[in-house]
Scaffold this motif. Structure first.
Motif, PDB file in Angstrom:
ATOM      1  N   ALA A  75      27.690  51.156  22.764  1.00  0.00           N
ATOM      2  CA  ALA A  75      26.853  51.044  21.554  1.00  0.00           C
ATOM      3  C   ALA A  75      27.397  51.952  20.444  1.00  0.00           C
ATOM      4  N   ASP A  76      27.872  53.140  20.822  1.00  0.00           N
ATOM      5  CA  ASP A  76      28.419  54.060  19.813  1.00  0.00           C
ATOM      6  C   ASP A  76      29.722  53.517  19.237  1.00  0.00           C
ATOM      7  N   TYR A  77      30.514  52.869  20.098  1.00  0.00           N
ATOM      8  CA  TYR A  77      31.772  52.287  19.612  1.00  0.00           C
ATOM      9  C   TYR A  77      31.476  51.193  18.576  1.00  0.00           C
ATOM     10  N   LEU A  78      30.471  50.385  18.862  1.00  0.00           N
ATOM     11  CA  LEU A  78      30.109  49.319  17.920  1.00  0.00           C
ATOM     12  C   LEU A  78      29.677  49.911  16.581  1.00  0.00           C
ATOM     13  N   LYS A  79      28.833  50.922  16.650  1.00  0.00           N
ATOM     14  CA  LYS A  79      28.369  51.574  15.409  1.00  0.00           C
ATOM     15  C   LYS A  79      29.562  52.096  14.610  1.00  0.00           C
ATOM     16  N   MET A  80      30.501  52.714  15.326  1.00  0.00           N
ATOM     17  CA  MET A  80      31.667  53.347  14.700  1.00  0.00           C
ATOM     18  C   MET A  80      32.581  52.340  14.001  1.00  0.00           C
ATOM     19  N   THR A  81      32.736  51.165  14.619  1.00  0.00           N
ATOM     20  CA  THR A  81      33.741  50.208  14.132  1.00  0.00           C
ATOM     21  C   THR A  81      33.147  49.090  13.278  1.00  0.00           C
ATOM     22  N   GLY A  82      31.835  48.956  13.285  1.00  0.00           N
ATOM     23  CA  GLY A  82      31.211  47.863  12.524  1.00  0.00           C
ATOM     24  C   GLY A  82      31.195  46.557  13.295  1.00  0.00           C
ATOM     25  N   ALA A  83      31.621  46.600  14.548  1.00  0.00           N
ATOM     26  CA  ALA A  83      31.537  45.386  15.380  1.00  0.00           C
ATOM     27  C   ALA A  83      30.071  45.173  15.758  1.00  0.00           C
ATOM     28  N   GLU A  84      29.665  43.903  15.849  1.00  0.00           N
ATOM     29  CA  GLU A  84      28.250  43.649  16.175  1.00  0.00           C
ATOM     30  C   GLU A  84      28.075  42.784  17.409  1.00  0.00           C
ATOM     31  N   VAL A  85      29.192  42.285  17.926  1.00  0.00           N
ATOM     32  CA  VAL A  85      29.069  41.363  19.065  1.00  0.00           C
ATOM     33  C   VAL A  85      29.826  41.901  20.277  1.00  0.00           C
ATOM     34  N   ILE A  86      29.163  41.835  21.422  1.00  0.00           N
ATOM     35  CA  ILE A  86      29.803  42.178  22.696  1.00  0.00           C
ATOM     36  C   ILE A  86      29.992  40.857  23.438  1.00  0.00           C
ATOM     37  N   VAL A  87      31.218  40.574  23.837  1.00  0.00           N
ATOM     38  CA  VAL A  87      31.456  39.321  24.572  1.00  0.00           C
ATOM     39  C   VAL A  87      31.714  39.648  26.033  1.00  0.00           C
ATOM     40  N   LYS A  88      30.956  38.996  26.913  1.00  0.00           N
ATOM     41  CA  LYS A  88      31.153  39.194  28.355  1.00  0.00           C
ATOM     42  C   LYS A  88      31.250  37.836  29.033  1.00  0.00           C
ATOM     43  N   GLY A  89      32.020  37.800  30.098  1.00  0.00           N
ATOM     44  CA  GLY A  89      32.096  36.580  30.896  1.00  0.00           C
ATOM     45  C   GLY A  89      31.065  36.641  32.001  1.00  0.00           C
ATOM     46  N   LEU A  90      30.401  35.538  32.234  1.00  0.00           N
ATOM     47  CA  LEU A  90      29.447  35.476  33.356  1.00  0.00           C
ATOM     48  C   LEU A  90      30.073  34.625  34.442  1.00  0.00           C
ATOM     49  N   ARG A  91      30.255  35.223  35.628  1.00  0.00           N
ATOM     50  CA  ARG A  91      30.909  34.473  36.702  1.00  0.00           C
ATOM     51  C   ARG A  91      29.909  33.710  37.558  1.00  0.00           C
ATOM     52  N   ALA A  92      28.844  34.344  37.893  1.00  0.00           N
ATOM     53  CA  ALA A  92      27.892  33.707  38.804  1.00  0.00           C
ATOM     54  C   ALA A  92      26.516  34.274  38.523  1.00  0.00           C
ATOM     55  N   VAL A  93      25.524  33.693  39.157  1.00  0.00           N
ATOM     56  CA  VAL A  93      24.152  34.166  38.951  1.00  0.00           C
ATOM     57  C   VAL A  93      24.066  35.650  39.296  1.00  0.00           C
ATOM     58  N   SER A  94      24.883  36.062  40.277  1.00  0.00           N
ATOM     59  CA  SER A  94      24.839  37.460  40.717  1.00  0.00           C
ATOM     60  C   SER A  94      25.242  38.420  39.588  1.00  0.00           C
ATOM     61  N   ASP A  95      26.071  37.968  38.637  1.00  0.00           N
ATOM     62  CA  ASP A  95      26.439  38.826  37.498  1.00  0.00           C
ATOM     63  C   ASP A  95      25.271  39.003  36.542  1.00  0.00           C
ATOM     64  N   PHE A  96      24.366  38.034  36.551  1.00  0.00           N
ATOM     65  CA  PHE A  96      23.412  37.926  35.459  1.00  0.00           C
ATOM     66  C   PHE A  96      22.489  39.131  35.329  1.00  0.00           C
ATOM     67  N   VAL A 116      27.040  38.249  23.667  1.00  0.00           N
ATOM     68  CA  VAL A 116      27.269  36.809  23.829  1.00  0.00           C
ATOM     69  C   VAL A 116      27.933  36.607  25.191  1.00  0.00           C
ATOM     70  N   PHE A 117      27.355  35.734  25.994  1.00  0.00           N
ATOM     71  CA  PHE A 117      27.930  35.460  27.314  1.00  0.00           C
ATOM     72  C   PHE A 117      28.701  34.153  27.289  1.00  0.00           C
ATOM     73  N   LEU A 118      29.932  34.189  27.776  1.00  0.00           N
ATOM     74  CA  LEU A 118      30.711  32.963  27.930  1.00  0.00           C
ATOM     75  C   LEU A 118      30.799  32.667  29.422  1.00  0.00           C
TER      76      LEU A 118
END
Ligand code: COA
Length: 171
Positions: A75-96, A116-118
């Protein structure tokens, strides 16, 4: 400009990660692949510098992708850089459940952070950096799991009976 961050330990980066990074690079103006630190994990096999070098090698053809590292809260990195989106891959229900918890915690820490989950490609559903390391350490074939650009580096570090590892063992 929409900036997205793909965070992870990347120890090492796999084809599963690369699939998510490539798809994110089509969705956002800029993607930062962020080597970050999971305090619940034991010591990494590859140093931070090596992990960064491997990610640079496998993403070199993606013009809007850069690599960085940060030993703090995402969260601090996002604040620092102005990025607003975190992208993560979801492999299975167990990741959820875990990912859901992380997304909510990050939002609580920084309200502008959207996760955002892909969905991970079917062929990478079982894949993880640990699976790659385990197969390599038994001398198994990892060519279907990591980019050819970093295959030798991983084999040299982990496969039994390679010249590099024999040299390591001799020390
Ligand atoms: N395809 C295949 N495998 C994938 C994948 C995909 N699309 N996405 C992830 N994986 C694998 C990873 O290789 C990893 O394997 P491993 O456990 O064998 O190393 C596993 O799935 C878990 O990945 P992930 O959930 O991304 O964990 P991570 O340890 O790689 O990354 C951090 C977690 C570093 C992003 C997280 O701990 C973090 O944000 N740390 C910073 C501090 C912080 O802000 N903490 C959270 C507070 S709310």
């Amino acid at each position: 400009m929409k900036i997205a961050v793909c965070p992870g330990s990347f120890d090492p980066v796999t084809l599963g990660h690369l699939d998510i990074i490539e798809r994110a690079s089509k969705l956002f103006d800029k993607v930062i692949v962020l080597v970050s630190f999971n305090k619940n994990k034991n010591k990494a096999v590859f140093s931070t510098k090596e992990r960064i070098e491997m990610i640079i090698a496998v993403t070199k053809d993606l013009d809007n992708v850069v690599v960085d590292c940060f030993d703090g809260l995402l969260a601090d990195y996002l604040k620092m850089t102005g990025a607003e989106v975190i992208v993560k891959g979801l492999r299975a229900v167990s990741d959820f459940e875990y990912e859901f918890q992380m997304a909510l915690a990050n939002k609580k820490l920084y309200n502008d952070a959207e996760t955002v989950f892909l969905t991970t490609a079917g062929e990478n559903m079982f894949l993880s950096s640990s699976v790659v390391k385990e197969i390599a350490s038994f001398g198994g074939d990892i060519s279907g799991f990591v980019s050819p650009a970093i295959l030798e580096k991983i084999k040299n570090r982990l496969c039994p009976n390679t010249d590099a590892q024999q040299a390591d063992n001799a020390v």
